[in-house]
Design a protein around this motif. Structure first.
Motif, PDB file in Angstrom:
ATOM      1  N   ILE A  22       0.433   7.839  -2.861  1.00 24.62           N
ATOM      2  CA  ILE A  22      -0.566   7.430  -3.851  1.00 24.62           C
ATOM      3  C   ILE A  22      -0.154   6.119  -4.504  1.00 24.62           C
ATOM      4  O   ILE A  22      -0.985   5.241  -4.753  1.00 24.62           O
ATOM      5  CB  ILE A  22      -0.832   8.533  -4.903  1.00 24.62           C
ATOM      6  CG1 ILE A  22      -2.056   8.189  -5.751  1.00 24.62           C
ATOM      7  CG2 ILE A  22       0.335   8.761  -5.822  1.00 24.62           C
ATOM      8  CD1 ILE A  22      -3.353   8.134  -5.018  1.00 24.62           C
ATOM      9  N   VAL A  25      -0.850   3.448  -1.783  1.00 25.64           N
ATOM     10  CA  VAL A  25      -2.277   3.151  -1.638  1.00 25.64           C
ATOM     11  C   VAL A  25      -2.756   2.324  -2.825  1.00 25.64           C
ATOM     12  O   VAL A  25      -3.510   1.353  -2.665  1.00 25.64           O
ATOM     13  CB  VAL A  25      -3.099   4.455  -1.491  1.00 25.64           C
ATOM     14  CG1 VAL A  25      -4.594   4.194  -1.609  1.00 25.64           C
ATOM     15  CG2 VAL A  25      -2.796   5.123  -0.149  1.00 25.64           C
ATOM     16  N   GLY A  26      -2.294   2.668  -4.036  1.00 21.17           N
ATOM     17  CA  GLY A  26      -2.661   1.880  -5.207  1.00 21.17           C
ATOM     18  C   GLY A  26      -2.166   0.452  -5.109  1.00 21.17           C
ATOM     19  O   GLY A  26      -2.893  -0.494  -5.422  1.00 21.17           O
ATOM     20  N   GLY A  34      -7.429   4.135  -4.368  1.00 25.18           N
ATOM     21  CA  GLY A  34      -6.413   5.083  -4.818  1.00 25.18           C
ATOM     22  C   GLY A  34      -7.022   6.313  -5.446  1.00 25.18           C
ATOM     23  O   GLY A  34      -6.534   7.429  -5.262  1.00 25.18           O
ATOM     24  N   LEU A 157      -0.266   6.448  -9.313  1.00 25.66           N
ATOM     25  CA  LEU A 157      -1.361   5.575  -8.900  1.00 25.66           C
ATOM     26  C   LEU A 157      -1.422   4.355  -9.811  1.00 25.66           C
ATOM     27  O   LEU A 157      -1.561   3.223  -9.338  1.00 25.66           O
ATOM     28  CB  LEU A 157      -2.697   6.331  -8.940  1.00 25.66           C
ATOM     29  CG  LEU A 157      -3.958   5.486  -8.678  1.00 25.66           C
ATOM     30  CD1 LEU A 157      -3.912   4.819  -7.313  1.00 25.66           C
ATOM     31  CD2 LEU A 157      -5.202   6.356  -8.826  1.00 25.66           C
TER      32      LEU A 157
END
Length: 198
Positions: A22, A25-26, A34, A157
């Motif tokens: 996470i 992805v952020g 995210g 995130l």
């Protein structure tokens, strides 16, 4: 109940595929992507919890061939996610990964995430809250777990998105993406080394 809450916090906050991915992805794709991925992780986490509570996970993982297939799938999927994060925005055509993992990817990760099963097994088989009332204990543990899980994952995130929003030079952002991917690869290696031998 406080002991259970502390156990949830310590087991979830430690780096594993969920929190590392996470954050990755952020950092690679920003908040919108995210957030979708986080929704998938949340759904997947609760599905794993229900599989553990119902005994389905123990029945399936008790079969060596199923355990092996899940381990191979887990390693392959973590490698795939690590590559997507590492090469997010890369200009090399054969490794470009501009599409972020979404809800389905988050659910899939948790479904084959060895840490998710280990954590849920530890939490739901130990730390009695209402030992004489299975339903009340299960509901209490699910509520407490989710109340702790959500802010921890939002925090990871946010950390990733903060890196994304800094508008760092491309080389610096690429290094961050590589570091996130390398951390996930470290988790893959630990999962392989800690897998029970049959």
């Amino acid at each position: 109940m406080l002991t259970f809450a502390l156990a949830v916090f310590l087991l979830i906050v430690t780096p594993g595929p969920g929190v590392l991915s996470i954050a990755g992805v952020g950092a690679a794709y920003g908040f919108r992507a995210g957030f979708a991925y986080l929704g998938g992780l949340f759904i997947g986490t609760n599905l794993v919890a229900l599989a553990v509570i119902s005994g389905l996970a123990a029945a399936l993982l008790g079969i060596p061939s199923v355990r092996l297939v899940l381990m191979v799938a887990s390693v392959a999927y973590l490698l795939y996610l690590a590559a997507k994060i590492a090469f997010a925005g890369s200009r090399l055509a054969f490794i470009e990964a501009r599409t972020a993992p979404g809800i389905a990817a988050g659910v899939m990760l948790q479904a084959i995430n060895p840490k998710a099963y280990a954590v849920n097994t530890a939490l739901y088989s130990g730390f009695p809250i209402h030992p004489d009332n299975f339903a009340a204990e299960t509901i209490a543990k699910l509520v407490i777990s989710n109340l702790i899980w959500l802010p921890i994952h939002f925090g990871w995130l946010w950390a990733g998105v903060t890196l994304h929003r800094l508008n760092l030079p491309e080389t610096t952002q690429a290094r961050i993406n590589y570091a996130m991917a390398a951390a996930m690869l470290g988790v893959v290696l630990l999962a392989i080394l800690s897998a029970p031998r049959t």
